[in-house]
Write a protein that holds these residues in place. Structure first.
Motif, PDB file in Angstrom:
ATOM      1  N   ASN A  56      16.712  48.414  54.709  1.00  0.00           N
ATOM      2  CA  ASN A  56      15.555  48.897  55.303  1.00  0.00           C
ATOM      3  C   ASN A  56      15.781  49.999  56.306  1.00  0.00           C
ATOM      4  OD1 ASN A  56      12.740  48.860  55.208  1.00  0.00           O
ATOM      5  ND2 ASN A  56      12.704  47.800  57.395  1.00  0.00           N
ATOM      6  N   PHE A  94      18.791  40.271  47.034  1.00  0.00           N
ATOM      7  CA  PHE A  94      18.547  41.378  46.312  1.00  0.00           C
ATOM      8  C   PHE A  94      19.637  42.244  45.960  1.00  0.00           C
ATOM      9  CE2 PHE A  94      14.559  40.437  48.549  1.00  0.00           C
ATOM     10  CZ  PHE A  94      13.398  40.477  47.561  1.00  0.00           C
ATOM     11  N   HIS A 152      17.829  38.494  53.827  1.00  0.00           N
ATOM     12  CA  HIS A 152      17.642  38.778  52.333  1.00  0.00           C
ATOM     13  C   HIS A 152      18.509  39.602  51.476  1.00  0.00           C
ATOM     14  CE1 HIS A 152      14.083  36.257  52.748  1.00  0.00           C
ATOM     15  NE2 HIS A 152      13.345  37.174  53.614  1.00  0.00           N
ATOM     16  N   ASP A 153      19.783  40.083  52.187  1.00  0.00           N
ATOM     17  CA  ASP A 153      20.297  40.786  51.554  1.00  0.00           C
ATOM     18  C   ASP A 153      21.099  40.383  50.370  1.00  0.00           C
ATOM     19  OD1 ASP A 153      20.185  43.238  53.350  1.00  0.00           O
ATOM     20  OD2 ASP A 153      22.167  42.844  54.229  1.00  0.00           O
ATOM     21  N   LEU A 177       6.801  43.765  48.734  1.00  0.00           N
ATOM     22  CA  LEU A 177       7.941  44.604  49.496  1.00  0.00           C
ATOM     23  C   LEU A 177       8.182  43.760  50.953  1.00  0.00           C
ATOM     24  CD1 LEU A 177       7.184  48.165  48.670  1.00  0.00           C
ATOM     25  CD2 LEU A 177       8.108  46.445  47.106  1.00  0.00           C
ATOM     26  N   LEU A 181       9.844  45.124  41.720  1.00  0.00           N
ATOM     27  CA  LEU A 181       9.698  44.890  43.092  1.00  0.00           C
ATOM     28  C   LEU A 181       8.211  45.006  43.287  1.00  0.00           C
ATOM     29  CD1 LEU A 181      12.700  46.690  44.510  1.00  0.00           C
ATOM     30  CD2 LEU A 181      12.544  44.144  44.702  1.00  0.00           C
ATOM     31  N   TYR A 190      16.298  51.129  44.267  1.00  0.00           N
ATOM     32  CA  TYR A 190      15.925  50.900  45.512  1.00  0.00           C
ATOM     33  C   TYR A 190      15.287  52.026  46.239  1.00  0.00           C
ATOM     34  CZ  TYR A 190      17.522  45.988  45.346  1.00  0.00           C
ATOM     35  OH  TYR A 190      17.609  44.528  44.914  1.00  0.00           O
ATOM     36  N   THR A 206      16.204  43.287  55.048  1.00  0.00           N
ATOM     37  CA  THR A 206      17.380  43.816  54.272  1.00  0.00           C
ATOM     38  C   THR A 206      18.068  44.992  55.101  1.00  0.00           C
ATOM     39  OG1 THR A 206      16.418  45.283  52.895  1.00  0.00           O
ATOM     40  CG2 THR A 206      16.727  42.975  52.221  1.00  0.00           C
ATOM     41  N   LEU A 230      11.680  42.950  51.833  1.00  0.00           N
ATOM     42  CA  LEU A 230      12.650  43.773  51.951  1.00  0.00           C
ATOM     43  C   LEU A 230      12.900  44.403  53.446  1.00  0.00           C
ATOM     44  CD1 LEU A 230      12.056  45.959  48.873  1.00  0.00           C
ATOM     45  CD2 LEU A 230      13.969  44.138  49.261  1.00  0.00           C
ATOM     46  N   SER A 247       2.538  47.140  48.169  1.00  0.00           N
ATOM     47  CA  SER A 247       3.034  45.668  47.185  1.00  0.00           C
ATOM     48  C   SER A 247       1.881  45.632  46.293  1.00  0.00           C
ATOM     49  CB  SER A 247       3.030  44.552  48.164  1.00  0.00           C
ATOM     50  OG  SER A 247       4.250  44.648  48.872  1.00  0.00           O
ATOM     51  N   GLN A 252       9.680  37.935  41.966  1.00  0.00           N
ATOM     52  CA  GLN A 252       8.961  39.114  42.098  1.00  0.00           C
ATOM     53  C   GLN A 252       7.868  39.352  40.823  1.00  0.00           C
ATOM     54  OE1 GLN A 252       8.842  41.752  44.615  1.00  0.00           O
ATOM     55  NE2 GLN A 252       9.692  40.404  46.049  1.00  0.00           N
TER      56      GLN A 252
END
Length: 262
Positions: free
Chosen positions: A181, A7, A3-4, A172, A169, A72, A178, A175, A195, A222
């Motif tokens: 993390n 986001f 998922h890089d 979560l 966000l 972030y 990613t 993430l 979340s 989101q």
């Protein structure tokens, strides 16, 4: 990581890498122009970054806007965004901007607890209603203040007039997959517990989600997830991307400012 790209923001915004320096310059000029009405570094806890800046209008404040910065949970600070207090001050509201510990020094659950302590300290220092706004990770943090599971002082909760998470966000779990993390250290349990879109809102809380129409699809998703989960309005501001969607807070008459303080 999977998922890089979803986001990533700066890579998809023309001149995206120039925004942080521009924010910091505008923020410094704003503080300098405000003079003694900028009260800097007020403490709310013992950790190094447990402080907030408070900007006050010339007259008795009608209430206080609390703005929580994004990045972030990894970078930036309130003094990169001081200029966003301008719209609130022009409407006769004070504006407080809390700092918080950054990952990897703190996990997201601990950061949430810090913002709750900051909110209590700001409420003790300022009379009247509180209107909460936050951007990106800061949008997550102000939404957490509106979640029913979070313990806030009983006398503070009725004073929260509105919460406006901007490009928040809210779920979560993606993430975890990613590269960031490595520093956030989210696991499945913490991602679910932190979340807002997976948590019930406080009864009677007024929330209005805001997002730019030109944002990455993940951020549009989101924002809509939180709106759907909490049955609250979601405004998609046409033409705005992740870095300029917050600029409305600088102007007293901007729709974003109106959504926050009427």
């Amino acid at each position: 990581m999977r998922h890089d790209m979803a986001f990533a923001n700066a890579d998809f915004i023309p001149g995206g890498k120039d925004y942080p320096a521009r924010w910091a310059s505008r923020a410094a000029a704003f503080r300098a122009a405000l003079g003694p009405r900028a009260r800097l570094g007020l403490r709310y806890g013992e950790a190094e970054r447990n402080w907030f800046d408070l900007f006050t209008p010339e007259e008795q404040p009608r209430g206080v806007v609390v703005f929580v910065h994004g990045g972030y949970w990894l970078r930036f600070g309130p003094r990169d965004f001081s200029h966003l207090a301008a719209g609130a001050l022009a409407r006769g509201w004070a504006c407080a901007m809390p700092a918080y510990s950054l990952a990897p020094a703190a996990r997201i659950g601990a950061i949430t607890a810090e913002i709750a302590r900051a909110l209590a300290a700001i409420g003790a220092a300022c009379a009247g209603p509180l209107a909460l706004a936050g951007h990106s990770a800061g949008g997550h943090l102000v939404a957490r203040m509106g979640a029913a599971d979070l313990d806030l002082p009983a006398e503070l909760v009725p004073r929260i007039a509105r919460i406006v998470p901007v490009s928040p966000l809210s779920d979560l779990r993606p993430l975890i997959e990613t590269s960031m993390n490595a520093d956030l250290r989210l696991d499945a349990a913490e991602a679910a517990a932190e979340s807002p879109a997976l948590l019930p809102p406080r009864p009677g809380i007024r929330v209005h989600v805001w997002v730019g129409g030109a944002e990455r699809p993940a951020f549009l998703d989101q924002a809509r997830r939180l709106g759907n989960a909490w049955a609250c309005p979601v405004t998609v501001e046409k033409g705005r991307h992740h870095f300029d969607v917050i600029e409305g807070l600088e102007a007293a008459a901007a729709p974003l400012t109106a959504a926050l303080i009427g």
